[in-house]
Design an enzyme around this catalytic site. Sequence first.
Site, PDB file in Angstrom:
ATOM      1  N   GLU A  43      12.252  46.740  33.239  1.00  0.00           N
ATOM      2  CA  GLU A  43      11.613  47.046  31.954  1.00  0.00           C
ATOM      3  C   GLU A  43      11.053  45.830  31.221  1.00  0.00           C
ATOM      4  O   GLU A  43      10.330  45.975  30.256  1.00  0.00           O
ATOM      5  CB  GLU A  43      12.558  47.831  31.036  1.00  0.00           C
ATOM      6  CG  GLU A  43      13.885  47.177  30.736  1.00  0.00           C
ATOM      7  CD  GLU A  43      14.990  47.677  31.649  1.00  0.00           C
ATOM      8  OE1 GLU A  43      14.725  47.935  32.846  1.00  0.00           O
ATOM      9  OE2 GLU A  43      16.135  47.788  31.170  1.00  0.00           O
ATOM     10  N   ASN A  44      11.405  44.626  31.692  1.00  0.00           N
ATOM     11  CA  ASN A  44      10.803  43.448  31.070  1.00  0.00           C
ATOM     12  C   ASN A  44       9.408  43.140  31.626  1.00  0.00           C
ATOM     13  O   ASN A  44       8.871  42.077  31.336  1.00  0.00           O
ATOM     14  CB  ASN A  44      11.725  42.230  31.206  1.00  0.00           C
ATOM     15  CG  ASN A  44      12.101  41.937  32.633  1.00  0.00           C
ATOM     16  OD1 ASN A  44      12.488  42.834  33.373  1.00  0.00           O
ATOM     17  ND2 ASN A  44      11.976  40.694  33.039  1.00  0.00           N
TER      18      ASN A  44
END
Lengths: 211, 236
Positions: A48-49
């Site tokens: 998700e980064n």
Amino acid sequence: MTGWTREQMAELAAHDIPDGSYVNLGIGIPELVAKFVPEGREFIYHTENGLLGMGPAPDPSEEDHELINAGKKMVTVVPGGSFFDHATSFTMIRGGHIDVCVLGAMQVSEQGDLANWSTGAATAIPAVGGAMDLAAGVKTIFVITQHTTKTGDAKIVKNCTYPLTGPKIVSRIFTNLAVLDVTKDGLRVLKMAPGISFEDLQAQTEADLIQ
Amino acid sequence: MIDKRVKSVADAVADIKGGATIMIGGFGEAGSPTELIHALIDTGVKDLTVINNNTGNGEVGLAALIGAGQVKKMICSYPRSSHSKVFPELYLKGEIELEIVPQGTLAERIRAGGTGIPAFYTATTVGTPLAEGKEIRSFDGQEFVLEYGLKADFALIKCESSDRLGNLIYNKTARNFNPVMCTAADVTIVQTHKLVELGSLDSEAIVTPNIFVDRIVEVSDPVIESHLIAAGECYP
């Protein structure tokens, strides 16, 4: 009662992920799932980064502090991988584009409620990260967890006592003792670790199990 | 001629006043504008509200800003990490406020702030304690929670390459919150690893168009926070 190892739990979960899935793996035991992709299947890992097409940890000579996963560990990019900003990354999650997410748990209820972000204690510092976005937005959510806490308390419970990450979101639970499906009738036992009887399993579980 | 270059990180942050709301890019150390944060520490301004995914590591960068007592409130998704000691100590003593926001909601609130959307509904947090006290509305039989857009007075950003206009490209997962924060602040201040000639960035590859950028400062040899922490360094 030890049952399956962490690696075996991860392998069981990997086996239940369909070919071609876009997959997000939580921090901890879920990260091990990437080591056990069944032959003939291709998964694409999202972190998700801001990376779609995440590969394994790099060789020391290729470490890059600006190429990390959601657990802030250094990773690599597979061919076809892409980088993007956080709004785009959570469009993938919250917009329902990620097929499968594998998360850790502090408690899971028989309705599929998940608690994995806070004990709710006064001295606990709340830290949610992306867990609630994954809970709300991903189509299929698997949980990998030890069946009980280190002190032997049940983690598979009738109702979560810790604050929820999301209600009624977990579809399958992989523990060191069993694989459980969340159904409308309750938790159904799909598999048990070698040497574990149903009675043993029920004794370690607060929720009522269906054989 | 438009030229957004400034000479030093000190010049870049010189007009930030106490009480300001500041978005700081980065996810952990990746994409953290550490030199700009250190310049902000040097100014000594206080009562800042800081928006970042985390609360910094060790006693450098954002953790050092918090440790210096300059931050009154953090808006973040994950104020813990294996090297994060400064924030937890202050928080447990009641000396810093915390607004905990799910990571995707945080990104979307910033995106909304930057694009002129005052509020939006999302499924994230419905049925959890983080939705308590918030407006809930049903659409097509599913419940959603109202969240508000976020804006800031300043954004501190790190990128890989910039030209004098402030067209930006980033490096791998150091992109993270940086592009969206560029859009949501009154003044966007960027530290760039490389300052490049106008026209040398591929127009198809520019991630942040220069309209969102106000100041550029070149930091050609940026620190790596985890190296500083491993060496036991503290700022200042």
